[in-house]
Design a protein around this motif. Structure first.
Motif: not given
Lengths: 266, 266
Positions: B5-8, B12-13, B248-250, B252-258
């Motif tokens: 994931p990007s730093a931004a 946000m997460n 647009e979203r990369e 993946a590791g955080e996808r559960g949350d997002a």
């Protein structure tokens, strides 16, 4: 009956004014004492903590709502529905009412974390949904409404007007406090007004839509659609005299404030 | 495309998790830094103040909502309305979603006092009402909806589902924080549960009622009433893969949350 408000009523009016002026989070016991011209120690004598005082205030507001609903209990069911919807309608420039409701909304966000506040919110929810369900049930019995799921309809009506109010107050830039207001409103194009492209405030638009889309189809043949304007008039401060007649409120001097509040909330 | 994931996005997460855990008022820059494993000084390098970070977060949430709406822009209008209503539905035990929405509701109460927050709330309101109005207009043009006042209908739909959500989260005792929860829930009679006498959460009851009472009468003859269940399924985390496809979203590791967040909110 005395013209003097009771100490308890004076304190409740102080809470009302302090919430309006400072919001829920920032209002202190001292602010409330100042707003009702009592000493902070007197307030603490009656209410140990700010939480306790706010719970008492919610109880006061809901009890007042119960009384206002009761006053109209014998009106025709269709008119009572219009009154219920009209109760939530207020104009975009009703700054005091808006400030009060923002404070109540802050208070509502404490529901999940504070059982005593939540108990009052649950009581209010039961009052609101129960009132609509009762109106519908009595209208069905009287043959003025078609048979309908009263609980589902009540949930829809309450959600719609409550949602409209929350949107109207949170999107408004009219409360003149805080850094956001620096620079002055209405200087040319308004980029932050929420509902600026509508000529009707959110609450009025939604109350009218609810009346025509949800209530009208429920009316039995030949039953006239009730007037939202009449419903609003029945539930606004002008009927404070009627409340006085009910013999429960004696705070004539404070009536302006109490009447202005005049709505269930949460 | 990287799996990182990007730093931004990570920040946000972090905001999302900090809001969920601490609420809007209590979440500190340190809490947010902890939640995304960044240093507080890095956060301050990108965002001067907590206000600035929260405004960026609202922007992020609304942009995400725009993207989700856009993904379904080519679906049939009636189905899109069911998706819109379904988007707001969540079960009474969705504790994380509830905690996040309580924090957002706190944030919304800042609207009248903070112009930058209000700008985001207004943008979200325009997105929500505009989406429903667009769906209705395209359905009318396609002959699947009757002619109707699209703006009024949009205001009603948005108010109803937003109001239902606010009531569901504020009346709930499920968020396990604060003194209110001491003593344990569900020990015998539940005196504080808001909607405990219903077998359906507030959001579901109101979404279903809106679909049948407001949407169904709009359908042109022969048009089938869309399924709320399908609408809910289309808008829930399970379609996170679809979002990924949008490229647009990369995170993946955080996808559960997002993905869990997954709803407009403001």
């Amino acid at each position: 009956m005395s013209d003097q408000p009771s100490a308890a009523d004076e304190i409740m009016n102080g809470v009302y004014r302090a919430l309006r002026a400072h919001g829920y989070a920032d209002a202190t016991m001292q602010d409330i004492a100042d707003e009702c011209s009592k000493s902070k120690s007197l307030l603490h004598y009656h209410y140990d903590t700010k939480e306790e005082l706010l719970v008492a205030f919610l109880d006061h507001v809901i009890t007042d709502s119960e009384r206002r609903i009761e006053l109209h209990a014998d009106d025709p069911p269709a008119e009572r529905l219009a009154q219920f919807l009209g109760w939530f309608v207020f104009e975009a420039d009703a700054v005091d009412r808006e400030a009060f409701h923002i404070a109540l909304l802050e208070l509502r966000t404490q529901g999940p974390f504070n059982e005593r506040i939540r108990e009052q919110l649950v009581r209010s929810d039961r009052l609101l949904r129960g009132t609509v369900a009762d109106i519908l049930a009595s209208g069905i019995e009287a043959g003025v409404f078609r048979d309908v799921d009263v609980d589902e309809t009540a949930a829809l009506l309450v959600a719609a007007v409550d949602g409209a109010r929350t949107r109207q107050i949170t999107l408004s830039g009219d409360v003149d406090v805080g850094e956001g207001s620096i620079g002055g409103p209405d200087d040319g194009e308004d980029t932050t007004g929420g509902y600026d492209d509508a000529d009707s405030p959110y609450t009025r638009t939604v109350a009218e839509a609810t009346l025509r889309r949800v209530v009208e189809p429920l009316l039995a043949e030949g039953v006239e659609i009730p007037s939202l304007a009449d419903g609003i008039a029945e539930m606004t401060p002008e009927d404070a005299g009627e409340r006085e007649d009910a013999g429960e409120r004696e705070d004539a001097g404070e009536r302006g404030d109490a009447g202005e509040r005049g709505d269930v909330d949460e």
